[in-house]
Design an enzyme around this catalytic site. Structure first.
Site, mmCIF file in Angstrom:
data_model
loop_
_atom_site.group_PDB
_atom_site.id
_atom_site.type_symbol
_atom_site.label_atom_id
_atom_site.label_comp_id
_atom_site.label_asym_id
_atom_site.label_seq_id
_atom_site.Cartn_x
_atom_site.Cartn_y
_atom_site.Cartn_z
ATOM 1 C CB SER A 166 -0.690 0.037 1.084
ATOM 2 O OG SER A 166 -1.294 1.237 1.346
ATOM 3 C CG HIS A 211 -3.515 -1.556 -2.079
ATOM 4 N ND1 HIS A 211 -4.624 -2.469 -2.386
ATOM 5 C CD2 HIS A 211 -4.182 -0.720 -0.876
ATOM 6 C CE1 HIS A 211 -5.740 -2.025 -1.741
ATOM 7 N NE2 HIS A 211 -5.363 -1.101 -0.720
ATOM 8 C CG ASP A 233 -5.080 2.367 0.542
ATOM 9 O OD1 ASP A 233 -6.189 1.728 0.399
ATOM 10 O OD2 ASP A 233 -3.957 2.169 0.760
ATOM 11 C CG MET A 291 -8.173 7.394 1.605
ATOM 12 S SD MET A 291 -7.633 7.344 3.406
ATOM 13 C CE MET A 291 -7.017 5.579 3.407
ATOM 14 C CG HIS A 334 -9.082 0.069 -1.139
ATOM 15 N ND1 HIS A 334 -8.482 0.041 0.279
ATOM 16 C CD2 HIS A 334 -10.550 0.222 -1.004
ATOM 17 C CE1 HIS A 334 -9.540 0.147 0.967
ATOM 18 N NE2 HIS A 334 -10.694 0.129 0.413
ATOM 19 C CG MET A 347 -11.232 3.555 1.086
ATOM 20 S SD MET A 347 -9.996 3.412 2.086
ATOM 21 C CE MET A 347 -8.624 3.288 0.838
ATOM 22 C CG MET A 383 -11.989 -2.634 4.348
ATOM 23 S SD MET A 383 -10.356 -2.205 3.694
ATOM 24 C CE MET A 383 -9.545 -1.342 4.951
ATOM 25 N N GLY A 387 -9.155 4.224 6.416
ATOM 26 C CA GLY A 387 -8.937 5.640 6.335
ATOM 27 C C GLY A 387 -7.381 6.013 6.837
ATOM 28 N N GLY A 438 -1.434 1.723 9.435
ATOM 29 C CA GLY A 438 -0.923 1.507 10.708
ATOM 30 C C GLY A 438 -1.870 1.492 11.685
ATOM 31 C CG ASP A 481 -6.334 -2.669 2.721
ATOM 32 O OD1 ASP A 481 -5.435 -2.353 3.448
ATOM 33 O OD2 ASP A 481 -6.957 -1.724 1.777
ATOM 34 N N GLY A 482 -5.296 -4.363 5.865
ATOM 35 C CA GLY A 482 -5.264 -3.470 7.185
ATOM 36 C C GLY A 482 -4.548 -3.961 8.213
ATOM 37 N N GLY A 483 -3.594 -3.546 9.074
ATOM 38 C CA GLY A 483 -2.833 -4.041 10.081
ATOM 39 C C GLY A 483 -2.301 -5.584 9.858
ATOM 40 N N GLY A 485 0.867 -1.982 4.167
ATOM 41 C CA GLY A 485 1.501 -0.749 4.063
ATOM 42 C C GLY A 485 2.522 -0.395 4.883
ATOM 43 C CB SER A 486 2.711 0.612 8.575
ATOM 44 O OG SER A 486 1.776 -0.429 8.979
HETATM 45 C C1 DX5 Z 1 -6.644 1.725 4.912
HETATM 46 C C2 DX5 Z 1 -6.069 1.353 3.737
HETATM 47 C C3 DX5 Z 1 -4.915 0.493 3.478
HETATM 48 C C4 DX5 Z 1 -3.814 0.862 4.269
HETATM 49 C C5 DX5 Z 1 -3.031 -0.297 4.983
HETATM 50 O O1 DX5 Z 1 -7.584 2.414 5.038
HETATM 51 O O2 DX5 Z 1 -7.035 0.664 2.923
HETATM 52 O O3 DX5 Z 1 -4.644 -0.109 2.386
HETATM 53 O O4 DX5 Z 1 -2.667 1.658 3.756
HETATM 54 O O5 DX5 Z 1 -1.903 -0.097 5.875
HETATM 55 P P1 DX5 Z 1 -1.543 -0.777 6.752
HETATM 56 O O6 DX5 Z 1 -0.878 -2.067 6.389
HETATM 57 O O7 DX5 Z 1 -0.302 -0.100 7.793
HETATM 58 O O8 DX5 Z 1 -2.758 -1.207 7.758
HETATM 59 ZN ZN ZN Z 2 -6.434 -0.176 0.976
#
Ligand code: DX5
Ligand code: ZN
Length: 224
Positions: free
Chosen positions: A7, A32, A34, A36, A65, A67, A136, A141, A144, A174-176, A196-197
């Site tokens: 991400s 990926h 994101d 927003m 993606h 959002m 998700m 949003g 991390g 996706d996420g965490g 992502g992180s």
């Molecule tokens: C959150 C995004 C994710 C996010 C994932 O809204 O959709 O793609 O960047 O980041 P990590 O892997 O750090 O949770």
């Molecule tokens: Zn995403």
């Protein structure tokens, strides 16, 4: 083969060309994006121009993606910018089936995403029009955030729905996600992993991709 989708939300945009090159060289299949809007989620990122500009840097699959509210207003612009997969949130439109069909007709793969509050059953009547389901595992949003454990069971439910009704559909989470839970998510049936992180947060994104990939070397892969 489980695919990795780094991400770019967590990448350093001042060094974006090097960051993309590093994860691509390490074998990440997707990038990926994101998107927003500050309305569907409480954060603002980027629009189609960033996607179009970065398209010049990479032939990897661009996984957008969205959002955003009213995603039907913007999918054509993201397609024109070079998105290969366009995923919108089922919570963001009353006409998901129409939008899935429209995205497919544009030549992109059509994805549908569900927030933590939304049951997998919401996808049942549109699954045959999907190329990708995105579960998700945080509230969308921000990068991390902490993984919501219930998502593992939702991945199992989504895998069962896909296997029964639309076996070619990809299952993305996706996420965490990071070293601590990657394997469990893959074992539950995911075949595309957004991170992502855990990829961009540690200084050397290429090394992070290789380290995370090594955790899966003897894992059973699903669906890919
Ligand atoms: C959150 C995004 C994710 C996010 C994932 O809204 O959709 O793609 O960047 O980041 P990590 O892997 O750090 O949770
Ligand atoms: Zn995403």
């Amino acid at each position: 083969m489980v695919k990795f989708a780094p991400s770019l939300l967590s990448a350093d945009f001042a060094r974006i060309a090097q960051e993309i090159a590093a994860v691509a060289a390490a074998g990440a299949q997707y990038l990926h994006f994101d998107v927003m809007d500050g309305r569907f989620v409480p954060n603002i990122t980027w629009g189609p121009k960033i996607v179009a500009d970065l398209r010049k840097l990479s032939t990897r699959t661009f996984d957008a993606h969205l959002m955003i509210v009213e995603p039907e207003r913007y999918v054509d612009e993201f397609r024109a910018a070079g998105a290969d997969i366009i995923t919108f949130h089922v919570e963001a439109t009353p006409h998901a089936q129409r939008l899935l069909t429209h995205i497919r007709a544009s030549g992109a793969k059509a994805g549908i995403a569900i927030c933590p509050q939304t049951p997998v059953a919401m996808l049942r009547d549109v699954i045959e029009d999907c190329d990708l389901v995105l579960v998700m595992s945080v509230n969308p949003g921000f990068g991390g955030q902490r993984f919501i454990p219930r998502a593992v069971e939702k991945v199992r439910e989504a895998r069962a729905l896909i296997d029964a009704m639309q076996p070619a559909c990809e299952l993305e989470v996706d996420g965490g996600i990071g070293e601590a839970n990657l394997r469990a998510i893959v074992d539950a049936g995911a075949n595309v992993i957004v991170m992502g992180s855990s990829i961009f947060g540690a200084g050397d994104p290429g090394a992070a991709v290789r380290r995370l990939r090594a955790l899966l070397d003897d894992a059973v892969s699903h669906g890919a």
